[in-house]
Design a protein around this motif. Structure first.
Motif, PDB file in Angstrom:
ATOM      1  N   LEU A 172      31.871  40.412  28.901  1.00  0.00           N
ATOM      2  CA  LEU A 172      31.929  40.481  30.978  1.00  0.00           C
ATOM      3  C   LEU A 172      31.989  41.648  31.445  1.00  0.00           C
ATOM      4  O   LEU A 172      30.971  41.705  32.206  1.00  0.00           O
ATOM      5  CB  LEU A 172      31.719  38.687  30.063  1.00  0.00           C
ATOM      6  N   SER A 173      33.037  41.986  31.444  1.00  0.00           N
ATOM      7  CA  SER A 173      33.668  43.293  31.926  1.00  0.00           C
ATOM      8  C   SER A 173      32.929  44.198  31.652  1.00  0.00           C
ATOM      9  O   SER A 173      33.071  45.646  32.946  1.00  0.00           O
ATOM     10  CB  SER A 173      35.131  42.897  31.549  1.00  0.00           C
ATOM     11  N   LYS A 174      32.328  44.390  30.784  1.00  0.00           N
ATOM     12  CA  LYS A 174      30.877  45.330  31.484  1.00  0.00           C
ATOM     13  C   LYS A 174      29.931  45.431  32.075  1.00  0.00           C
ATOM     14  O   LYS A 174      29.085  47.085  32.356  1.00  0.00           O
ATOM     15  CB  LYS A 174      30.308  45.940  29.770  1.00  0.00           C
ATOM     16  N   HIS A 175      30.283  44.289  32.550  1.00  0.00           N
ATOM     17  CA  HIS A 175      29.024  44.157  33.484  1.00  0.00           C
ATOM     18  C   HIS A 175      29.501  44.859  34.928  1.00  0.00           C
ATOM     19  O   HIS A 175      30.192  44.247  36.047  1.00  0.00           O
ATOM     20  CB  HIS A 175      27.888  43.023  33.240  1.00  0.00           C
ATOM     21  N   GLU A 176      28.901  45.964  35.480  1.00  0.00           N
ATOM     22  CA  GLU A 176      29.220  46.567  36.811  1.00  0.00           C
ATOM     23  C   GLU A 176      29.471  45.381  37.615  1.00  0.00           C
ATOM     24  O   GLU A 176      30.697  45.116  38.209  1.00  0.00           O
ATOM     25  CB  GLU A 176      28.714  47.705  37.355  1.00  0.00           C
ATOM     26  N   LYS A 177      28.848  44.041  38.230  1.00  0.00           N
ATOM     27  CA  LYS A 177      28.584  43.397  38.675  1.00  0.00           C
ATOM     28  C   LYS A 177      29.937  42.438  38.782  1.00  0.00           C
ATOM     29  O   LYS A 177      30.173  41.464  39.763  1.00  0.00           O
ATOM     30  CB  LYS A 177      27.334  42.715  39.035  1.00  0.00           C
ATOM     31  N   ILE A 178      30.820  41.960  37.776  1.00  0.00           N
ATOM     32  CA  ILE A 178      31.098  40.904  37.036  1.00  0.00           C
ATOM     33  C   ILE A 178      32.700  41.818  37.217  1.00  0.00           C
ATOM     34  O   ILE A 178      33.798  43.062  35.953  1.00  0.00           O
ATOM     35  CB  ILE A 178      31.153  40.348  35.587  1.00  0.00           C
ATOM     36  N   VAL A 179      33.453  41.494  38.359  1.00  0.00           N
ATOM     37  CA  VAL A 179      34.305  42.375  38.790  1.00  0.00           C
ATOM     38  C   VAL A 179      36.233  41.412  38.503  1.00  0.00           C
ATOM     39  O   VAL A 179      37.013  42.057  38.792  1.00  0.00           O
ATOM     40  CB  VAL A 179      34.637  42.476  40.632  1.00  0.00           C
ATOM     41  N   GLY A 180      36.093  40.599  37.810  1.00  0.00           N
ATOM     42  CA  GLY A 180      37.231  39.691  37.795  1.00  0.00           C
ATOM     43  C   GLY A 180      37.045  38.015  37.038  1.00  0.00           C
ATOM     44  O   GLY A 180      36.183  37.942  36.728  1.00  0.00           O
ATOM     45  N   LEU A 181      38.250  38.006  36.591  1.00  0.00           N
ATOM     46  CA  LEU A 181      38.099  36.406  36.410  1.00  0.00           C
ATOM     47  C   LEU A 181      39.350  35.745  37.125  1.00  0.00           C
ATOM     48  O   LEU A 181      40.566  36.215  37.806  1.00  0.00           O
ATOM     49  CB  LEU A 181      38.917  36.894  35.393  1.00  0.00           C
ATOM     50  N   LYS A 182      39.307  34.508  37.601  1.00  0.00           N
ATOM     51  CA  LYS A 182      40.059  33.270  37.828  1.00  0.00           C
ATOM     52  C   LYS A 182      40.440  32.595  36.733  1.00  0.00           C
ATOM     53  O   LYS A 182      40.014  31.634  36.715  1.00  0.00           O
ATOM     54  CB  LYS A 182      39.618  32.669  39.450  1.00  0.00           C
ATOM     55  N   ASP A 183      41.690  32.303  35.834  1.00  0.00           N
ATOM     56  CA  ASP A 183      41.998  31.571  34.896  1.00  0.00           C
ATOM     57  C   ASP A 183      43.158  30.547  35.616  1.00  0.00           C
ATOM     58  O   ASP A 183      43.413  30.592  36.146  1.00  0.00           O
ATOM     59  CB  ASP A 183      42.963  32.465  33.736  1.00  0.00           C
ATOM     60  N   SER A 209      41.588  48.806  34.260  1.00  0.00           N
ATOM     61  CA  SER A 209      43.530  47.895  35.810  1.00  0.00           C
ATOM     62  C   SER A 209      42.414  48.041  36.754  1.00  0.00           C
ATOM     63  O   SER A 209      42.301  48.019  37.431  1.00  0.00           O
ATOM     64  CB  SER A 209      43.796  49.467  36.379  1.00  0.00           C
ATOM     65  N   ASP A 210      40.600  48.113  36.723  1.00  0.00           N
ATOM     66  CA  ASP A 210      39.783  47.873  38.225  1.00  0.00           C
ATOM     67  C   ASP A 210      39.124  46.810  37.699  1.00  0.00           C
ATOM     68  O   ASP A 210      39.056  46.159  39.306  1.00  0.00           O
ATOM     69  CB  ASP A 210      38.501  48.814  38.136  1.00  0.00           C
ATOM     70  N   PHE A 211      39.375  45.673  36.845  1.00  0.00           N
ATOM     71  CA  PHE A 211      39.052  44.250  36.635  1.00  0.00           C
ATOM     72  C   PHE A 211      39.760  43.446  36.958  1.00  0.00           C
ATOM     73  O   PHE A 211      41.384  43.824  36.501  1.00  0.00           O
ATOM     74  CB  PHE A 211      38.749  43.712  35.170  1.00  0.00           C
ATOM     75  N   SER A 212      39.993  42.519  38.534  1.00  0.00           N
ATOM     76  CA  SER A 212      40.566  41.640  38.671  1.00  0.00           C
ATOM     77  C   SER A 212      41.301  40.485  37.712  1.00  0.00           C
ATOM     78  O   SER A 212      40.553  40.060  37.321  1.00  0.00           O
ATOM     79  CB  SER A 212      40.697  41.518  39.970  1.00  0.00           C
ATOM     80  N   LEU A 213      42.167  40.678  37.792  1.00  0.00           N
ATOM     81  CA  LEU A 213      42.824  39.288  36.663  1.00  0.00           C
ATOM     82  C   LEU A 213      44.195  37.957  37.832  1.00  0.00           C
ATOM     83  O   LEU A 213      45.199  38.669  38.044  1.00  0.00           O
ATOM     84  CB  LEU A 213      43.913  39.721  35.407  1.00  0.00           C
ATOM     85  N   PHE A 214      43.228  37.074  38.193  1.00  0.00           N
ATOM     86  CA  PHE A 214      43.889  35.556  38.775  1.00  0.00           C
ATOM     87  C   PHE A 214      44.198  34.356  37.757  1.00  0.00           C
ATOM     88  O   PHE A 214      44.239  34.466  37.404  1.00  0.00           O
ATOM     89  CB  PHE A 214      43.640  35.609  39.758  1.00  0.00           C
ATOM     90  N   VAL A 215      45.437  33.909  38.592  1.00  0.00           N
ATOM     91  CA  VAL A 215      46.058  32.816  37.717  1.00  0.00           C
ATOM     92  C   VAL A 215      45.487  31.519  38.914  1.00  0.00           C
ATOM     93  O   VAL A 215      45.796  31.829  39.718  1.00  0.00           O
ATOM     94  CB  VAL A 215      47.215  32.775  37.592  1.00  0.00           C
ATOM     95  N   THR A 275      52.773  36.100  35.797  1.00  0.00           N
ATOM     96  CA  THR A 275      52.238  36.930  35.184  1.00  0.00           C
ATOM     97  C   THR A 275      51.562  37.590  36.335  1.00  0.00           C
ATOM     98  O   THR A 275      51.302  39.313  35.621  1.00  0.00           O
ATOM     99  CB  THR A 275      50.354  35.770  36.407  1.00  0.00           C
ATOM    100  N   VAL A 276      52.245  38.122  37.706  1.00  0.00           N
ATOM    101  CA  VAL A 276      51.987  39.121  38.367  1.00  0.00           C
ATOM    102  C   VAL A 276      52.817  40.148  37.456  1.00  0.00           C
ATOM    103  O   VAL A 276      53.101  41.317  37.869  1.00  0.00           O
ATOM    104  CB  VAL A 276      52.030  39.101  39.706  1.00  0.00           C
ATOM    105  N   LEU A 277      54.321  39.914  37.687  1.00  0.00           N
ATOM    106  CA  LEU A 277      54.961  41.211  36.949  1.00  0.00           C
ATOM    107  C   LEU A 277      54.687  41.084  35.485  1.00  0.00           C
ATOM    108  O   LEU A 277      55.382  41.797  35.563  1.00  0.00           O
ATOM    109  CB  LEU A 277      56.627  40.169  36.457  1.00  0.00           C
ATOM    110  N   LEU A 278      53.719  40.898  34.927  1.00  0.00           N
ATOM    111  CA  LEU A 278      53.434  41.060  33.997  1.00  0.00           C
ATOM    112  C   LEU A 278      52.260  41.533  33.239  1.00  0.00           C
ATOM    113  O   LEU A 278      51.630  41.900  33.152  1.00  0.00           O
ATOM    114  CB  LEU A 278      52.916  40.293  32.885  1.00  0.00           C
ATOM    115  N   GLY A 279      51.455  42.073  35.111  1.00  0.00           N
ATOM    116  CA  GLY A 279      50.381  42.944  35.462  1.00  0.00           C
ATOM    117  C   GLY A 279      49.079  42.390  35.626  1.00  0.00           C
ATOM    118  O   GLY A 279      47.696  42.444  36.350  1.00  0.00           O
ATOM    119  N   ALA A 280      49.296  41.122  36.185  1.00  0.00           N
ATOM    120  CA  ALA A 280      47.840  40.130  37.110  1.00  0.00           C
ATOM    121  C   ALA A 280      47.834  40.702  38.084  1.00  0.00           C
ATOM    122  O   ALA A 280      48.687  41.225  38.891  1.00  0.00           O
ATOM    123  CB  ALA A 280      48.579  38.526  37.049  1.00  0.00           C
TER     124      ALA A 280
END
Length: 317
Positions: A160-171, A190-196, A205-210
């Motif tokens: 789904l990240s391949k769609h330009e308008k899908i910009v991130g995930l909240k887990d 690196s442009d795709f946002s990953l939040f917890v 998770t931020v220390l690991l790259g979130a």
């Protein structure tokens, strides 16, 4: 339509999942809403997320949902990006709310899978593709399997990240193994946002790259969560340990009172009421803490405020 603020890629930081201040089942606490928004923004947060789980979205009438979007965007007035939850069992209602969000000046929308029929991963991909082709705003995926019965699998996130308008995930799964797999799958994006969502694991998770946290405690003590995020982003491990301990103190003493499935949400709303920020009314079928529980929250809150102040951070008077 108002000018829509653009989101940086990746979008990063602390984005509190705002509670919804209510006076009754169908009336917003408008004065409390304004106090709450200003309190959160004054804490230095990077955005605001409304109509998520912490916002009791599924318990609110559509009238209240649309009104909350309009009033929130008006009060925020472009100071931070506003993300709007549009999760629903009916795609048409999700799209209606997304249109209201765009007209009000929100920056993006957030959608968990529909939570009645249990979709397979191919159906889930088709659902999100259907939405994104019709949405007026960028979309964040929202992984919340405890409430939806569906996991957005790491490979599905990648697809789904391949769609330009899908910009991130909240887990919000609180599953570190899952989130680490997503981090690995998305390491070239690196442009795709990953939040917890769960604040108890945000720092690691931020220390690991979130890219940040959507943490309920930032309704009450936004500066604490901002400073913890900044320490983790910069690799200041000793500072992370000290601030993380305080986050766990909040989790233990405010979110675990009584034998309720909604103790976390009751605790946040009760604490905000004790702090004089907004009403603690909860939409049916939930209800706020009673007198005995409220007194315990007030007692624990005083201890927490003292410890936060000892860290050199601001606690609401």
């Amino acid at each position: 339509m108002k000018t829509i603020p653009s989101l940086p890629k990746p979008f990063k930081g602390i984005v509190p999942p705002m509670i919804t201040p209510l006076l009754d089942d169908d009336t917003l606490d408008v004065e409390g809403l304004e106090r709450l928004i200003n309190h959160i923004i004054d804490g230095g947060v990077h955005g605001l997320f409304i109509l998520g789980t912490t916002g009791e979205s599924t318990s609110l009438s559509y009238k209240i949902r649309h009104e909350l979007v309009e009033r929130t965007c008006e009060i925020v007035d472009g100071r931070v990006p506003v993300l709007v939850g549009i999760t629903d069992t009916a795609a048409t209602e999700s799209l209606r709310l997304a249109n209201t969000a765009a007209e009000a000046g929100a920056a993006a929308v957030v959608a968990a899978p529909p939570y009645y029929f249990s979709l397979g991963q191919p159906e889930l991909i088709e659902y999100y593709e259907y939405l994104v082709e019709r949405l007026p705003l960028p979309l964040f995926l929202y992984n919340m399997p405890s409430h939806t019965k569906i996991v957005i699998e790491p490979d599905t996130v990648k697809t789904l990240s391949k769609h330009e308008k899908i910009v991130g995930l909240k887990d919000s799964s609180a599953n570190n193994a899952y989130f680490n797999k997503v981090l690995y799958k998305m390491k070239d994006r690196s442009d795709f946002s990953l939040f917890v969502g769960p604040e108890e694991i945000m720092a690691e998770t931020v220390l690991l790259g979130a890219h940040g946290g959507v943490n309920g405690g930032a309704n009450m003590f936004p500066e604490l969560y901002v400073k913890l995020y900044e320490a983790a982003e910069n690799g200041h491990v000793e500072t992370v340990k000290a601030l993380h301990d305080q986050v766990l103190e909040i989790s233990t003493r405010l979110y675990a009172l009584g034998k309720f499935g909604s103790s976390y949400l009751k605790g946040i709303k009760c604490a905000l009421s004790v702090l004089g920020i907004c009403s603690d009314y909860m939409a049916s079928p939930l209800h706020h803490f009673r007198k005995e529980e409220r007194e315990k929250i007030a007692e624990n809150l005083e201890d927490i405020k003292v410890k936060i102040q000892e860290l050199g951070l601001k606690a609401q008077d």
